[in-house]
Design an enzyme around this catalytic site. Structure first.
Site, PDB file in Angstrom:
ATOM      1  N   ASN A  27     -14.125  19.848   2.854  1.00  0.00           N
ATOM      2  CA  ASN A  27     -15.725  21.016   3.979  1.00  0.00           C
ATOM      3  C   ASN A  27     -15.101  22.555   4.169  1.00  0.00           C
ATOM      4  O   ASN A  27     -16.332  23.245   4.093  1.00  0.00           O
ATOM      5  CB  ASN A  27     -14.432  20.890   5.127  1.00  0.00           C
ATOM      6  CG  ASN A  27     -14.411  19.666   6.002  1.00  0.00           C
ATOM      7  OD1 ASN A  27     -14.871  18.877   6.495  1.00  0.00           O
ATOM      8  ND2 ASN A  27     -13.316  19.053   5.968  1.00  0.00           N
ATOM      9  N   TYR A  28     -14.333  23.175   2.726  1.00  0.00           N
ATOM     10  CA  TYR A  28     -14.923  24.231   2.118  1.00  0.00           C
ATOM     11  C   TYR A  28     -15.481  24.970   1.053  1.00  0.00           C
ATOM     12  O   TYR A  28     -15.874  25.933   0.688  1.00  0.00           O
ATOM     13  CB  TYR A  28     -13.669  25.028   2.793  1.00  0.00           C
ATOM     14  CG  TYR A  28     -13.313  25.419   4.194  1.00  0.00           C
ATOM     15  CD1 TYR A  28     -13.915  25.783   5.364  1.00  0.00           C
ATOM     16  CD2 TYR A  28     -12.299  24.677   4.878  1.00  0.00           C
ATOM     17  CE1 TYR A  28     -14.043  26.154   6.520  1.00  0.00           C
ATOM     18  CE2 TYR A  28     -11.978  24.400   6.124  1.00  0.00           C
ATOM     19  CZ  TYR A  28     -12.887  25.779   7.385  1.00  0.00           C
ATOM     20  OH  TYR A  28     -12.267  25.628   8.225  1.00  0.00           O
ATOM     21  N   LEU A  29     -15.222  23.491   0.491  1.00  0.00           N
ATOM     22  CA  LEU A  29     -16.061  23.888  -1.377  1.00  0.00           C
ATOM     23  C   LEU A  29     -16.718  23.282  -1.676  1.00  0.00           C
ATOM     24  O   LEU A  29     -16.965  22.583  -1.390  1.00  0.00           O
ATOM     25  CB  LEU A  29     -14.589  23.310  -2.125  1.00  0.00           C
ATOM     26  CG  LEU A  29     -13.153  24.516  -2.086  1.00  0.00           C
ATOM     27  CD1 LEU A  29     -11.691  23.037  -2.166  1.00  0.00           C
ATOM     28  CD2 LEU A  29     -12.796  25.470  -2.001  1.00  0.00           C
TER      29      LEU A  29
END
Length: 593
Positions: free
Chosen positions: A550-552
């Site tokens: 979700n964030y990388l």
């Protein structure tokens, strides 16, 4: 109604001729999903057709010989009461059922569903004996695992049939996979951390709870026989196919497209492109909030300090709490005075802020951070003459903060900072930790350490798995056995070398080379096991999955794989590779976030 619903759910098999593949994969020849004409703003699709959700089959009563006991005596329960009892019984060996909050919430909700006669008898959870029911489900699970190969294959074919019918939709001429096409089964709410609603009853979703979304010119999904949908919509500005409101948090749940779909891929791509744009302006934003620490306006000062925390500590803004949620969870903007302590000096560092609060999903955030001197001074000022329960940032909320962020960069929100800092951290850590001379196992350890740095930054914690100690013991046994093999191989090599020295025989020389190769192979295997043990131990309380998915920016990981000769499947499994098909197609080894 129970039987009608079950048979109609399991029995409806209407096959549409148009449910056939049009263009399944990017680069599969003919047409590229990423190169199609873009739609006008807000419009997500022009055609959407699907079968609606697959409803979980209704409850099947326990066999007559499986009993529930109250106060030592068998008690026959009504069907609804028995079903809820099975939810608790299935979890008897889980830590949740030892928690007082879970027990109280379960018992309160269970009593509400009982008949009046049952309520008069069942008044104390401690007198309830679910052990026979628990054993029944454990045995059933074991029997399922022990099924012959042919029986397992039959079950798989049945599941595939359901997947084929309900698991796909037609979206603008493409046959797209649906993510979660089944409604959630009823059960007991678990929540994360110490959620105050854990143990409450998650009720069964019925067709009457479901809103269907499709295109006007498509065949509208038929509800199960004897039922009707709550509503049918034709909203092409959203990407969900069906929705309902769950009864515990009163939040909307959606049936969405699979992450591998074109729309999801585009959304992901855009998310990371917005975060990449932040890279170009982040230094200006930082310079501005540092100036604002000394502003004459208290509102500006509070906003600047909050933005510093969001930027440097990857704190969430604080608007994650869902409507109706009673958990005392906070984010940056909703921090209270009681959530921080100021230490002019602590552990050899100056201007230390000690954070202690429950964040999203009731996960505790505890951190001690040395901050800039103006930030420390401002925090003292914000706390002055306030009670512990007062807001730390009393002139700020998430709306004000996000409005300000929008003025700094189009599309900028607090979450974009989190994505940006997570991705930049991964890229920097990979550069620092990867040694091109290492073998694949050592490179993967470097990757996981880089990912862990991100998970720590984002506070992605997990409880140590119950099986951790046992799996570490098994691994240690393998390591010890491999060490023994290495020692034996070293001795064999020494003997072979001594023999060659004495005889200078060609056959003895070949034997030396053979023993060297064997030793090298065993040493590599030992090294791989040691790396695995280190990785497992370092990873026991960190959840790597959330940040990775979700964030990388996946292009960072894919570029790293291509540059250092690490197979992509070592980082992303099949499902994840489908989700990130766009990134695999785009990123070469020189990609920079």
């Amino acid at each position: 109604m129970y039987r009608r619903l079950t048979s109609s759910l399991l029995g409806r098999r209407v096959h549409h001729p148009q449910f056939t593949p049009v263009c399944l994969r990017l680069g599969s020849g003919g047409c590229s999903r990423w190169e199609e004409e873009k739609k006008e703003d807000g419009v997500k699709w022009t055609q959407l057709e699907h079968r609606g959700p697959y409803f979980v089959p209704l409850y099947e009563p326990l066999p007559e010989d499986v009993q529930f006991y109250y106060d030592g005596k068998p008690l026959k329960l009504s069907l609804a009461t028995e079903e809820i009892a099975t939810f608790y019984a299935k979890m008897l060996d889980h830590e949740y059922t030892t928690k007082e909050t879970f027990q109280n919430n379960f018992f309160n909700d269970w009593r509400k569903e009982m008949t009046l006669a049952e309520q008069k008898i069942i008044k104390d959870l401690d007198k309830c004996d679910f052990s026979e029911i628990h054993k029944y489900f454990v045995d059933k699970s074991e029997a399922r695992k022990a099924l012959p190969k042919e029986e397992k294959q039959k079950l798989k074919e049945e599941a595939d049939k359901i997947q084929e019918e309900y698991g796909y939709c037609i979206l603008d001429g493409h046959r797209e996979k649906i993510g979660n096409f089944k409604t959630e089964p009823p059960g007991l709410f678990r929540g994360r951390g110490d959620h105050p609603k854990m143990g409450m009853l998650k009720k069964r979703i019925m067709p009457e709870d479901v809103v269907i979304n499709c295109s006007k010119d498509s065949k509208i999904p038929e509800p199960p026989e004897g039922h009707k949908w709550k509503e049918v919509r034709f909203d092409n500005t959203v990407t969900w196919l069906a929705s309902w409101t769950e009864n515990i948090q009163h939040t909307l749940k959606y049936i969405m497209l699979n992450p591998s779909s074109k729309l999801k891929g585009e959304k992901d791509w855009q998310k990371y492109e917005v975060a990449r744009r932040l890279k170009d302006v982040v230094q200006n934003i930082r310079a501005q909030y540092q100036i604002d620490w000394k502003s004459k306006e208290m509102k500006k000062r509070q906003r600047a300090v909050a933005l510093y925390f969001i930027d440097k500590l990857a704190l969430r803004a604080g608007n994650e709490k869902e409507e109706g949620e009673t958990a005392d969870t906070v984010g940056c903007c909703s921090l209270r005075v009681e959530h921080i302590r100021l230490h002019p000096e602590l552990d050899g560092q100056e201007n230390v802020v000690e954070f202690d609060f429950l964040g999203k999903d009731s996960i505790r955030y505890y951190n001690k951070v040395s901050v800039e001197k103006p930030v420390f001074k401002n925090l003292k000022l914000f706390m002055k003459n306030k009670n512990p329960a007062d807001d730390l940032f009393d002139r700020l909320n998430t709306t004000i903060l996000n409005r300000h962020l929008q003025s700094l960069m189009d599309g900028l929100t607090a979450k974009v900072f989190r994505t940006y800092n997570a991705s930049i951290t991964l890229q920097e850590q990979l550069k620092a930790l990867t040694n091109s001379e290492d073998n694949v196992a050592a490179k993967l350890l470097a990757y996981n350490r880089a990912n862990r740095a991100v998970a720590v930054l984002c506070n992605h914690q997990r409880s140590t798995p119950k099986t951790h100690e046992k799996s570490m013991q098994i691994l240690q046994t393998k390591i010890d056995a491999k060490k023994q093999q290495v020692e034996e191989a070293q001795e064999e090599l020494k003997k072979a070398e001594d023999e060659f020295k004495d005889t200078k025989d060609a056959k003895a020389e070949v034997n030396v080379e053979k023993k060297k190769k064997k030793l090298k192979r065993l040493e590599e295997q030992l090294s791989k096991l040691n790396v695995q043990a280190t990785d497992k131990e370092e990873n026991k309380q960190i959840a790597l999955g959330t940040s990775k998915l979700n964030y990388l920016d996946p292009r960072i990981s894919i570029a790293w794989c291509k540059k250092f000769g690490v197979p992509i499947e070592k980082i992303y499994n099949k499902t994840q590779r489908e989700k990130f098909a766009w990134a695999i197609d785009m990123a070469n080894e020189d990609f920079e976030f």
